[in-house]
Design a protein around this motif. Structure first.
Motif, PDB file in Angstrom:
ATOM      1  N   GLY A  58      -8.020   5.241   9.436  1.00 57.61           N
ATOM      2  CA  GLY A  58      -6.863   5.488   8.585  1.00 57.61           C
ATOM      3  C   GLY A  58      -5.871   4.372   8.407  1.00 57.61           C
ATOM      4  N   GLU A  59      -6.011   3.582   7.373  1.00 56.60           N
ATOM      5  CA  GLU A  59      -5.015   2.642   6.875  1.00 56.60           C
ATOM      6  C   GLU A  59      -4.463   1.660   7.908  1.00 56.60           C
ATOM      7  N   SER A  60      -5.336   1.008   8.625  1.00 56.51           N
ATOM      8  CA  SER A  60      -4.898  -0.018   9.572  1.00 56.51           C
ATOM      9  C   SER A  60      -5.408  -1.405   9.201  1.00 56.51           C
ATOM     10  N   HIS A  61      -6.453  -1.477   8.371  1.00 56.65           N
ATOM     11  CA  HIS A  61      -7.058  -2.740   7.952  1.00 56.65           C
ATOM     12  C   HIS A  61      -7.214  -2.718   6.427  1.00 56.65           C
ATOM     13  N   PHE A  62      -6.725  -3.769   5.774  1.00 58.60           N
ATOM     14  CA  PHE A  62      -6.791  -3.825   4.317  1.00 58.60           C
ATOM     15  C   PHE A  62      -7.313  -5.160   3.827  1.00 58.60           C
ATOM     16  N   ASN A  63      -7.988  -5.120   2.687  1.00 58.61           N
ATOM     17  CA  ASN A  63      -8.334  -6.307   1.911  1.00 58.61           C
ATOM     18  C   ASN A  63      -7.446  -6.264   0.674  1.00 58.61           C
ATOM     19  N   LEU A  64      -6.815  -7.376   0.366  1.00 59.98           N
ATOM     20  CA  LEU A  64      -5.882  -7.444  -0.744  1.00 59.98           C
ATOM     21  C   LEU A  64      -6.278  -8.569  -1.682  1.00 59.98           C
TER      22      LEU A  64
END
Length: 100
Positions: free
Chosen positions: A47-53
Motif C-alpha cells: 500500500g503506497e510506499s514505493h512509487f515510480n514517477l
C-alpha cells in the motif's frame, strides 16, 4: 484502478507547483512485498510506499537532473518523511520530449 490517497496527494502537489504536461504516478509497492517499509499510509501490504514517477514540465527547462529531483523531493517532503519510502523519478523538460 483508482489512485490511492498518497498518489492523489502527490498528483495534486506536483500539478499545482509544476503544471506538468505529462504526469504518470505508478504505485510500485506490490513489487516490494515483505520489505520492512511495506504498507504506506494504511499499513496494508503493497500500500503506497514505493512509487515510480514520470513528469514532463516546462518548469524543468534549464535545470539539471539533480535540481529537478531536489525540486520534486522538496515538494513531497512530507510524504517522503512519512508513508513514502521510495520514489523513482524520471523528470524531463518539454524540450526533451518528442511529444509523447
Amino acid at each position: 484502478m483508482a489512485e490511492g490517497p498518497i498518489a492523489t496527494i502527490i498528483r495534486k502537489k506536483l500539478t499545482q507547483a509544476l503544471t506538468p504536461e505529462r504526469l504518470v504516478i505508478e504505485d510500485d509497492s506490490a513489487r516490494h512485498a515483505g520489505h520492512h517499509h511495506e504498507g504506506g499510509i494504511d499499513a496494508r501490504p503493497g500500500g503506497e510506499s514505493h512509487f515510480n514517477l514520470e513528469i514532463v514540465s516546462a518548469a524543468f527547462e534549464g535545470m539539471g537532473r539533480l535540481e529537478r529531483q531536489k525540486t520534486i523531493n522538496r515538494l513531497l517532503a512530507e510524504e517522503m518523511a512519512g508513508p513514502v519510502h521510495a520514489l523513482s523519478i524520471k523528470a524531463r523538460a518539454i524540450s526533451e520530449t518528442d511529444g509523447t
